[in-house]
Write a protein that holds these residues in place. Structure first.
Motif, PDB file in Angstrom:
ATOM      1  N   GLN A  72      12.749 -48.836  11.967  1.00 16.19           N
ATOM      2  CA  GLN A  72      12.606 -50.252  11.715  1.00 16.19           C
ATOM      3  C   GLN A  72      11.722 -50.498  10.522  1.00 16.19           C
ATOM      4  O   GLN A  72      12.150 -51.764   9.930  1.00 16.19           O
ATOM      5  CB  GLN A  72      11.868 -51.043  12.908  1.00 16.19           C
ATOM      6  CG  GLN A  72      12.011 -52.665  13.080  1.00 16.19           C
ATOM      7  CD  GLN A  72      13.363 -52.957  13.237  1.00 16.19           C
ATOM      8  OE1 GLN A  72      14.173 -52.176  13.891  1.00 16.19           O
ATOM      9  NE2 GLN A  72      13.721 -54.266  12.892  1.00 16.19           N
ATOM     10  N   ALA A  73      11.021 -49.722  10.205  1.00 22.71           N
ATOM     11  CA  ALA A  73      10.279 -49.994   8.945  1.00 22.71           C
ATOM     12  C   ALA A  73      11.147 -49.815   7.591  1.00 22.71           C
ATOM     13  O   ALA A  73      10.747 -50.374   6.582  1.00 22.71           O
ATOM     14  CB  ALA A  73       9.052 -49.054   8.536  1.00 22.71           C
ATOM     15  N   GLY A  74      12.338 -49.029   7.710  1.00 21.25           N
ATOM     16  CA  GLY A  74      13.410 -49.155   6.681  1.00 21.25           C
ATOM     17  C   GLY A  74      14.025 -47.937   6.174  1.00 21.25           C
ATOM     18  O   GLY A  74      14.270 -47.626   5.088  1.00 21.25           O
ATOM     19  N   ILE A  75      13.624 -46.931   7.145  1.00 22.89           N
ATOM     20  CA  ILE A  75      14.197 -45.437   6.821  1.00 22.89           C
ATOM     21  C   ILE A  75      15.037 -45.344   7.757  1.00 22.89           C
ATOM     22  O   ILE A  75      15.180 -45.207   8.924  1.00 22.89           O
ATOM     23  CB  ILE A  75      13.036 -44.532   7.058  1.00 22.89           C
ATOM     24  CG1 ILE A  75      11.713 -44.960   6.281  1.00 22.89           C
ATOM     25  CG2 ILE A  75      13.322 -43.178   6.765  1.00 22.89           C
ATOM     26  CD1 ILE A  75      10.312 -43.981   6.357  1.00 22.89           C
ATOM     27  N   ALA A  76      16.100 -44.586   7.059  1.00 23.03           N
ATOM     28  CA  ALA A  76      17.470 -44.280   7.534  1.00 23.03           C
ATOM     29  C   ALA A  76      17.508 -42.520   7.577  1.00 23.03           C
ATOM     30  O   ALA A  76      17.129 -42.152   6.486  1.00 23.03           O
ATOM     31  CB  ALA A  76      18.724 -44.879   7.197  1.00 23.03           C
ATOM     32  N   TYR A  77      17.796 -42.019   8.679  1.00 20.26           N
ATOM     33  CA  TYR A  77      18.052 -40.558   8.631  1.00 20.26           C
ATOM     34  C   TYR A  77      19.495 -40.087   8.893  1.00 20.26           C
ATOM     35  O   TYR A  77      20.120 -40.494   9.968  1.00 20.26           O
ATOM     36  CB  TYR A  77      17.038 -40.146   9.650  1.00 20.26           C
ATOM     37  CG  TYR A  77      17.248 -38.382   9.931  1.00 20.26           C
ATOM     38  CD1 TYR A  77      17.320 -37.438   8.739  1.00 20.26           C
ATOM     39  CD2 TYR A  77      16.914 -37.915  11.380  1.00 20.26           C
ATOM     40  CE1 TYR A  77      17.062 -36.206   9.111  1.00 20.26           C
ATOM     41  CE2 TYR A  77      17.038 -36.590  11.612  1.00 20.26           C
ATOM     42  CZ  TYR A  77      17.113 -35.769  10.287  1.00 20.26           C
ATOM     43  OH  TYR A  77      17.141 -34.427  10.781  1.00 20.26           O
ATOM     44  N   VAL A  78      20.116 -39.426   8.210  1.00 22.52           N
ATOM     45  CA  VAL A  78      21.447 -38.734   8.540  1.00 22.52           C
ATOM     46  C   VAL A  78      21.291 -37.269   8.605  1.00 22.52           C
ATOM     47  O   VAL A  78      20.945 -36.244   7.754  1.00 22.52           O
ATOM     48  CB  VAL A  78      22.506 -38.788   7.348  1.00 22.52           C
ATOM     49  CG1 VAL A  78      23.662 -38.138   7.646  1.00 22.52           C
ATOM     50  CG2 VAL A  78      22.595 -40.117   7.047  1.00 22.52           C
ATOM     51  N   PRO A  79      21.188 -36.726   9.940  1.00 21.86           N
ATOM     52  CA  PRO A  79      20.873 -35.284  10.366  1.00 21.86           C
ATOM     53  C   PRO A  79      22.024 -34.415   9.955  1.00 21.86           C
ATOM     54  O   PRO A  79      23.368 -34.805   9.673  1.00 21.86           O
ATOM     55  CB  PRO A  79      20.602 -35.450  11.591  1.00 21.86           C
ATOM     56  CG  PRO A  79      21.547 -36.373  12.500  1.00 21.86           C
ATOM     57  CD  PRO A  79      21.329 -37.651  11.034  1.00 21.86           C
ATOM     58  N   GLU A  80      21.628 -33.451   9.981  1.00 17.11           N
ATOM     59  CA  GLU A  80      22.823 -32.142   9.550  1.00 17.11           C
ATOM     60  C   GLU A  80      24.186 -32.263  10.374  1.00 17.11           C
ATOM     61  O   GLU A  80      24.984 -32.078  10.022  1.00 17.11           O
ATOM     62  CB  GLU A  80      22.092 -30.657   9.482  1.00 17.11           C
ATOM     63  CG  GLU A  80      23.259 -29.763   8.951  1.00 17.11           C
ATOM     64  CD  GLU A  80      22.698 -28.356   9.030  1.00 17.11           C
ATOM     65  OE1 GLU A  80      23.479 -27.453   9.070  1.00 17.11           O
ATOM     66  OE2 GLU A  80      21.352 -28.377   9.029  1.00 17.11           O
ATOM     67  N   ASN A  81      23.751 -32.348  11.770  1.00 20.80           N
ATOM     68  CA  ASN A  81      24.742 -32.626  12.537  1.00 20.80           C
ATOM     69  C   ASN A  81      25.406 -33.787  12.702  1.00 20.80           C
ATOM     70  O   ASN A  81      26.523 -34.047  13.624  1.00 20.80           O
ATOM     71  CB  ASN A  81      24.260 -32.308  14.139  1.00 20.80           C
ATOM     72  CG  ASN A  81      23.303 -33.203  14.732  1.00 20.80           C
ATOM     73  OD1 ASN A  81      23.156 -34.244  14.144  1.00 20.80           O
ATOM     74  ND2 ASN A  81      22.695 -32.843  15.922  1.00 20.80           N
TER      75      ASN A  81
END
Length: 241
Positions: free
Chosen positions: A79-88
């Motif tokens: 929600q703070a503004g960080i997006a994560y794209v995991p390896e899977n």
């Protein structure tokens, strides 16, 4: 580092009885693409997961835009503004491309103008818009995973090995897309094993080994120094052109 959007200070991470990160210190400059490199098992994925709160740092501090986020739960970090794209990639195979995108939109709706921009980056997503994500190729699934991360503007993108296992033509498509993302001023921390991609995209670079930071500096300097590449990574980028 004057204008760091993300900063890790003395971060240690344990997973069960295993001590994975050993006092990790580095900063990600605002508006740049920082490469996080290292041999397999160096701690790169653990670093991303620790930033996102998926694994809790046992010591040290993670700061985002000057705020201590070390102990925050993952939804609050997102929600703070960080997006994560995991390896899977983490896409929902039984849902359509459209439904996957809607789930990633915090507002519950899709901005038409931004969606058209995303289609410009990844035309295959428009083609398969109403089809199940499970029918996409590996490269198309990776495009969808990244598209979900940018469906709304984010302050920081954490992306884990986006070109892994992809055909050369798809890798070049990814490189073009990341260049366009960079041009928008996005801040990106990118784990990558493809050294051609690292050389073409990186502004700065952080190299890990055995859970520690062993090098940081300009990506161009590492790309030009084959001796340093061999020392830090065990291979030459020039051999992977």
């Amino acid at each position: 580092m004057t204008d760091a959007l993300l900063r890790l200070e003395g971060v240690h991470t344990h997973i069960g009885r295993y001590h994975i990160l050993h006092g990790v210190d580095f900063a990600v400059p605002r508006g740049q693409l920082t490469m996080l490199l290292g041999r397999n098992g160096a701690g790169k994925t653990t670093t991303l997961r620790t930033i996102m709160g998926l694994w809790q740092a046992s010591k040290g501090q993670v700061q985002f835009d000057g705020r201590d986020i070390t102990a925050l739960p993952t939804p609050d970090i997102a929600q703070a503004g960080i997006a994560y794209v995991p390896e899977n990639m983490g896409i929902f195979a039984d849902l359509t491309v459209r439904e996957n995108m809607l789930l990633a939109a915090r507002s519950g709706d899709l901005d038409v103008k931004r969606l058209q921009w995303i289609f410009g980056l990844f035309p295959a997503l428009e083609k398969f818009w109403n089809q199940a994500a499970g029918v996409l190729s590996g490269g198309q699934k990776q495009m969808l995973a990244i598209a979900r991360a940018i469906v709304e503007p984010r302050e920081l993108l954490l992306i884990d090995e986006p070109t892994k296992g992809l055909a050369p033509a798809i890798i070049m498509n990814m490189i073009t897309a990341f260049r366009e993302l960079k041009a928008t001023g996005a801040t990106i921390l990118l784990v990558e094993q493809n050294f051609m991609a690292a050389k073409l995209l990186g502004d700065s670079v952080v190299v890990m080994d055995d859970g520690r930071i062993v090098h940081h500096g300009a990506m161009a300097e590492l790309a030009a120094d084959q001796t340093l590449q061999q020392k830090l990574l065990g291979l030459s980028m020039e051999a992977h052109q």
